[in-house]
Design a protein around this motif. Structure first.
Motif, PDB file in Angstrom:
ATOM      1  N   ALA A 150     -10.600  33.667  12.749  1.00  0.00           N
ATOM      2  CA  ALA A 150     -10.560  32.343  13.051  1.00  0.00           C
ATOM      3  C   ALA A 150      -9.369  31.822  13.305  1.00  0.00           C
ATOM      4  CB  ALA A 150     -10.956  31.778  11.791  1.00  0.00           C
ATOM      5  N   LYS A 151      -8.379  32.632  12.868  1.00  0.00           N
ATOM      6  CA  LYS A 151      -6.912  32.083  13.253  1.00  0.00           C
ATOM      7  C   LYS A 151      -6.604  32.646  14.776  1.00  0.00           C
ATOM      8  CE  LYS A 151      -3.804  32.164   9.337  1.00  0.00           C
ATOM      9  NZ  LYS A 151      -2.780  32.801   8.626  1.00  0.00           N
ATOM     10  N   MET A 152      -6.986  33.847  15.245  1.00  0.00           N
ATOM     11  CA  MET A 152      -6.888  34.249  16.390  1.00  0.00           C
ATOM     12  C   MET A 152      -7.668  33.232  17.296  1.00  0.00           C
ATOM     13  SD  MET A 152      -5.218  36.387  18.373  1.00  0.00           S
ATOM     14  CE  MET A 152      -5.133  35.819  19.908  1.00  0.00           C
ATOM     15  N   ARG A 153      -8.871  33.045  17.183  1.00  0.00           N
ATOM     16  CA  ARG A 153      -9.497  32.104  17.816  1.00  0.00           C
ATOM     17  C   ARG A 153      -8.871  30.627  18.287  1.00  0.00           C
ATOM     18  NH1 ARG A 153     -13.624  31.908  20.875  1.00  0.00           N
ATOM     19  NH2 ARG A 153     -14.555  33.965  19.860  1.00  0.00           N
ATOM     20  N   GLU A 154      -7.954  30.229  17.016  1.00  0.00           N
ATOM     21  CA  GLU A 154      -7.604  28.885  17.135  1.00  0.00           C
ATOM     22  C   GLU A 154      -6.296  29.153  17.963  1.00  0.00           C
ATOM     23  OE1 GLU A 154      -6.444  27.459  13.162  1.00  0.00           O
ATOM     24  OE2 GLU A 154      -8.245  27.428  12.285  1.00  0.00           O
ATOM     25  N   ARG A 155      -5.552  30.173  18.002  1.00  0.00           N
ATOM     26  CA  ARG A 155      -4.383  30.419  18.623  1.00  0.00           C
ATOM     27  C   ARG A 155      -4.711  30.591  20.198  1.00  0.00           C
ATOM     28  NH1 ARG A 155      -1.898  34.687  14.395  1.00  0.00           N
ATOM     29  NH2 ARG A 155      -0.976  33.263  13.075  1.00  0.00           N
ATOM     30  N   PHE A 156      -5.897  31.290  20.417  1.00  0.00           N
ATOM     31  CA  PHE A 156      -6.683  31.549  21.685  1.00  0.00           C
ATOM     32  C   PHE A 156      -6.721  30.170  22.322  1.00  0.00           C
ATOM     33  CE2 PHE A 156      -9.722  32.233  25.003  1.00  0.00           C
ATOM     34  CZ  PHE A 156      -9.291  33.231  25.522  1.00  0.00           C
TER      35      PHE A 156
END
Length: 83
Positions: free
Chosen positions: A19-25
């Motif tokens: 979820a954090k990676m998706r937000e950053r992406f």
């Protein structure tokens, strides 16, 4: 620190990390096309920009979230961490 020494991965940690990676992406994807250009990567995810060519496995000049996720899984596997 001790937090960095813990290499165990629970499903909850994987989900939270994803979820954090998706937000950053999504924050880095300034043109909202679902892909990151070299420039978007350099500005939004600079720690990945130096690996851009290795991550861009289909050589289209853009990074998908799937390409980044696979790169990170491979990186963890090399370090001996569980996915």
């Amino acid at each position: 620190t001790a937090a960095f020494a813990d290499t165990t991965t629970t499903p909850e940690r994987v989900e939270k990390s994803g979820a954090k990676m998706r937000e950053r992406f999504e924050a880095a994807d300034t043109d909202h096309d679902g892909l990151l250009s070299r420039d978007e990567t350099a500005k939004g995810l600079p720690h990945l920009s130096k690996h851009f060519d290795a991550i861009d496995t289909n050589r289209d000049g853009k990074l998908s979230i799937q390409e980044i996720a696979q790169f990170l899984r491979n990186k963890r596997a090399v370090r001996g961490e569980t996915p």
